[in-house]
Design an enzyme around this catalytic site. Structure first.
Site, mmCIF file in Angstrom:
data_model
loop_
_atom_site.group_PDB
_atom_site.id
_atom_site.type_symbol
_atom_site.label_atom_id
_atom_site.label_comp_id
_atom_site.label_asym_id
_atom_site.label_seq_id
_atom_site.Cartn_x
_atom_site.Cartn_y
_atom_site.Cartn_z
ATOM 1 N N ARG A 23 0.821 -1.219 0.000
ATOM 2 C CA ARG A 23 0.000 0.000 0.000
ATOM 3 C C ARG A 23 0.855 1.270 0.000
ATOM 4 O O ARG A 23 0.403 2.325 -0.398
ATOM 5 C CB ARG A 23 -0.901 0.031 1.236
ATOM 6 C CG ARG A 23 -1.881 -1.127 1.305
ATOM 7 C CD ARG A 23 -2.516 -1.193 2.673
ATOM 8 N NE ARG A 23 -1.489 -1.552 3.665
ATOM 9 C CZ ARG A 23 -1.686 -1.617 4.965
ATOM 10 N NH1 ARG A 23 -2.868 -1.337 5.468
ATOM 11 N NH2 ARG A 23 -0.723 -1.959 5.786
ATOM 12 N N HIS A 62 11.333 33.958 14.886
ATOM 13 C CA HIS A 62 10.380 34.188 15.972
ATOM 14 C C HIS A 62 10.661 33.320 17.189
ATOM 15 O O HIS A 62 11.096 32.184 17.059
ATOM 16 C CB HIS A 62 8.952 33.858 15.505
ATOM 17 C CG HIS A 62 8.567 34.543 14.239
ATOM 18 N ND1 HIS A 62 7.903 33.894 13.235
ATOM 19 C CD2 HIS A 62 8.746 35.810 13.808
ATOM 20 C CE1 HIS A 62 7.681 34.734 12.244
ATOM 21 N NE2 HIS A 62 8.190 35.899 12.565
ATOM 22 N N LYS A 72 8.544 23.910 19.582
ATOM 23 C CA LYS A 72 7.855 23.641 18.315
ATOM 24 C C LYS A 72 8.426 22.383 17.678
ATOM 25 O O LYS A 72 9.621 22.118 17.779
ATOM 26 C CB LYS A 72 8.069 24.791 17.320
ATOM 27 C CG LYS A 72 7.574 26.127 17.768
ATOM 28 C CD LYS A 72 7.968 27.197 16.771
ATOM 29 C CE LYS A 72 7.621 28.581 17.279
ATOM 30 N NZ LYS A 72 8.178 29.627 16.427
ATOM 31 N N TYR A 132 3.265 23.029 12.176
ATOM 32 C CA TYR A 132 3.922 23.235 13.464
ATOM 33 C C TYR A 132 3.062 22.599 14.550
ATOM 34 O O TYR A 132 1.871 22.864 14.613
ATOM 35 C CB TYR A 132 3.969 24.711 13.853
ATOM 36 C CG TYR A 132 4.588 25.702 12.934
ATOM 37 C CD1 TYR A 132 5.718 26.395 13.329
ATOM 38 C CD2 TYR A 132 4.013 26.024 11.704
ATOM 39 C CE1 TYR A 132 6.281 27.367 12.523
ATOM 40 C CE2 TYR A 132 4.573 26.992 10.895
ATOM 41 C CZ TYR A 132 5.699 27.658 11.308
ATOM 42 O OH TYR A 132 6.241 28.617 10.516
ATOM 43 N N LYS A 167 6.877 43.111 9.402
ATOM 44 C CA LYS A 167 7.332 42.883 10.778
ATOM 45 C C LYS A 167 8.643 42.106 10.796
ATOM 46 O O LYS A 167 9.583 42.477 11.506
ATOM 47 C CB LYS A 167 6.254 42.125 11.573
ATOM 48 C CG LYS A 167 6.668 41.835 13.011
ATOM 49 C CD LYS A 167 5.533 41.297 13.855
ATOM 50 C CE LYS A 167 5.169 39.898 13.485
ATOM 51 N NZ LYS A 167 4.209 39.285 14.415
ATOM 52 N N ASP A 168 8.740 41.040 10.004
ATOM 53 C CA ASP A 168 9.955 40.220 10.014
ATOM 54 C C ASP A 168 11.161 40.963 9.450
ATOM 55 O O ASP A 168 12.287 40.695 9.854
ATOM 56 C CB ASP A 168 9.734 38.922 9.251
ATOM 57 C CG ASP A 168 8.868 37.942 10.024
ATOM 58 O OD1 ASP A 168 8.604 38.161 11.221
ATOM 59 O OD2 ASP A 168 8.437 36.942 9.412
#
Length: 190
Positions: A23, A62, A72, A132, A167-168
């Site tokens: 499979r 971040h 994470k 995540y 922002k980044d």
């Protein structure tokens, strides 16, 4: 799962161990007991999905600070990314050092990002999707970031940046920040 340690304590690259038949295959991508045995935080409070239209898209760097740090587990489920994590733990012998790994739908690898590590990635192809598993909820007041091109970090991205959020791209350089700005009042008091 196969847990591969990295030169930075706490960061691990996880490979799947497949069981194949006619499979296709079956593989475990997360196991609380195996995470605990490897010294990794197994809590999952939130799962997130990121879709990126264009190769060269950069998201990051971040992390969250006390009282809301988060771990994470990041996996690329479509396309491919270059994923980088930076040690931001105050007093760590590997402070500001980083680990970089290619994650793709093809290699099925994941990276475990411990609390107090900045995380970011760049897509290597169009239409890339990333999942995540996160140990805590998002708290905007605890969010911090690093500039992806901060010379103090020495990060090498494989492509020119095609898309990045305002922002980044505007996080202050480390040289222009004080400890309170980076960590907040609780962390500085430690």
């Amino acid at each position: 799962m196969i847990v591969n340690v990295t030169p930075i304590e706490g960061v691990a690259v996880l490979d799947v161990e497949t069981r194949e038949d006619d499979r296709g295959f079956f593989a475990r991508t997360f196991c609380r007991e195996e995470f605990l045995a490897a010294g990794l935080e197994p809590a999952v409070e939130q799962c997130n999905l990121s879709f990126n239209h264009r190769g060269g898209t950069l998201r990051g760097m971040h992390f969250q600070v006390a009282p809301h740090p988060e771990a994470k587990l990041v996996r690329c489920t479509r396309g491919s990314i270059e994923d980088i994590v930076v040690d931001m733990r105050p007093g760590s012998p590997t402070y500001l050092q980083h680990v970089s790994v290619t994650l793709s739908a093809e290699n099925r690898r994941a990276i475990y990002v411990p609390p107090y590590f900045a995380h970011g990635y760049q897509t290597l192809e169009d239409d890339t999707e990333v999942t995540y598993q996160v140990s805590g909820s998002y708290h905007p007041e605890a969010e911090r970031g690093l500039r992806y091109d901060d010379p103090a970090l020495g990060l090498h991205w494989p492509r020119d940046v095609s898309v990045i959020s305002a922002k980044d791209s505007s996080w202050p350089l480390l040289a222009d920040r004080d400890e309170k700005d980076l960590w907040g009042t609780e962390a500085v008091a430690r």
